[in-house]
Design an enzyme around this catalytic site. Structure first.
Site, mmCIF file in Angstrom:
data_model
loop_
_atom_site.group_PDB
_atom_site.id
_atom_site.type_symbol
_atom_site.label_atom_id
_atom_site.label_comp_id
_atom_site.label_asym_id
_atom_site.label_seq_id
_atom_site.Cartn_x
_atom_site.Cartn_y
_atom_site.Cartn_z
ATOM 1 N N ASP A 57 48.409 6.216 14.268
ATOM 2 C CA ASP A 57 49.809 5.755 14.234
ATOM 3 C C ASP A 57 49.942 4.398 14.928
ATOM 4 O O ASP A 57 50.656 3.510 14.466
ATOM 5 C CB ASP A 57 50.713 6.784 14.911
ATOM 6 N N HIS B 221 52.385 13.581 17.152
ATOM 7 C CA HIS B 221 51.801 13.044 15.909
ATOM 8 C C HIS B 221 52.453 13.792 14.745
ATOM 9 O O HIS B 221 51.882 14.693 14.146
ATOM 10 C CB HIS B 221 50.281 13.228 15.903
#
Length: 333
Positions: free
Chosen positions: A159, A187
């Site tokens: 990410d 996440h």
């Protein structure tokens, strides 16, 4: 030449591992002079596939790769480990609710945590990749009480890399001209990609990301949703998950644990939230801005947090508390 280190990759017959194993074996992660024993762990039906992976690793003729051990047994897979990369998990199937996914994964990561506790070195560094990564990491850690909580982390580097890249593309600069983006929280699609503290090198000088991008509406809207939903977008386009970029992020994460972060820079990692200065509930694995040195991490404290960021940080924390509580109920069954 140094003594070989033992590294296990679980789910080793899968897509992510196929992109990952070559980089590890060739020295991109633990150093160009560090011999490696690679342990490949997967479930029994995948052993024939693992044999093919072993053949390919042998056929790469890599000087650092001393041995490859394929196995379906945790007592073999987790013995005397220096590093554990836990990629394998139960994927979400069609029609499956998140709590069903959590229940299946609690069983997997409880067993793996217990096996780490029993067989691995107490200094082992454990990276959980399999989703839901934060909560799987927490379960593994709780199931390995003799290994320090600080030795467990989960992957939010993918990410982080996605966020850095989006800013770089927007500014027309190379990706390494962007530093200090932050992924806060889970996440999942509630994660908060934050560039309030990020810097972009433009024409030789470093400027704040908001000044470099010059589009606050994009940074507070489309940028965030692009990063949050990128995994789903890749699956939609490729019909397969983001294995290549996940493998690269795993390499980045483990290399930074081994060799540290650059002076004045931080990266994002899901770590144990105990003692954090941002008011995040303590008994969680939460992604923070992190600096690493001597294989130890510390949260970058004292960053000013505005109301916009605070709300997003708390929303992703609330999801993690809910996940944790559901997982803990299964753990105690």
């Amino acid at each position: 030449m140094a003594e070989p280190i033992r590294v296990v990759v679980t789910g080793a017959a899968g897509q992510i591992a196929y992109s990952l194993l070559y980089s590890i074996a060739k020295g991109d992660v633990f150093g160009k002079d560090q011999p490696i024993i690679l342990v490949l762990l997967d479930i029994p039906p995948m052993l024939p596939v693992l044999d093919g992976v072993v053949m390919e690793l042998q056929d790469c003729a890599l000087p650092l790769l001393r041995e490859v051990i394929p196995t379906d047994k945790v007592e073999v897979g987790f013995k005397d480990l220096d590093a554990a990369i836990l990629v394998g998990s139960m994927p979400r199937k069609e029609g499956m609710e998140r709590k069903d996914l959590l229940k299946a994964n609690v069983a997997i990561f409880k067993a793996q945590g217990a096996a780490l506790d029993k067989y691995a070195k107490k200094t082992v560094k454990v990276l959980v990749v399999g989703n839901p990564a934060n909560t799987n990491c927490l379960i593994a850690s709780k199931s390995a009480p003799s290994i320090p909580k600080e030795n467990f982390s989960c992957l939010t580097r993918l990410d982080h890399n996605r966020a850095s890249s989006q800013v770089a593309i927007r500014c027309g600069v190379p990706a390494d001209n962007v530093k200090n983006v932050i992924i806060w929280g889970n996440h999942s699609s509630t994660q908060y990609p934050d560039v309030h503290h990020a810097k972009v090198r433009v024409q030789g000088s470093e400027v704040a990301a908001y000044d470099a991008v010059k589009d606050d509406a994009w940074l507070k809207g489309e940028f965030i949703s692009t990063v949050q939903l990128r995994g789903a977008a890749v699956i939609k386009a490729r019909k397969l998950s983001s294995a290549m970029s996940a493998a690269k992020a795993i390499c980045d994460h483990m290399r930074d644990i081994w060799f540290g972060t650059k002076e004045g820079e931080f990266i994002s990692m899901g770590v144990y939230a105990g003692g954090n200065s941002y008011g995040i509930p303590e008994d969680l694995i939460y992604s923070f801005p992190i600096q690493l040195k001597n294989k130890s991490w510390k949260v970058v404290d004292g960053l000013p947090i505005n109301d916009f960021s605070r709300a997003k940080m708390e929303a992703t924390a609330a999801e993690l508390v809910d996940e944790r509580d559901t997982a803990m109920a299964f753990l105690s069954q």
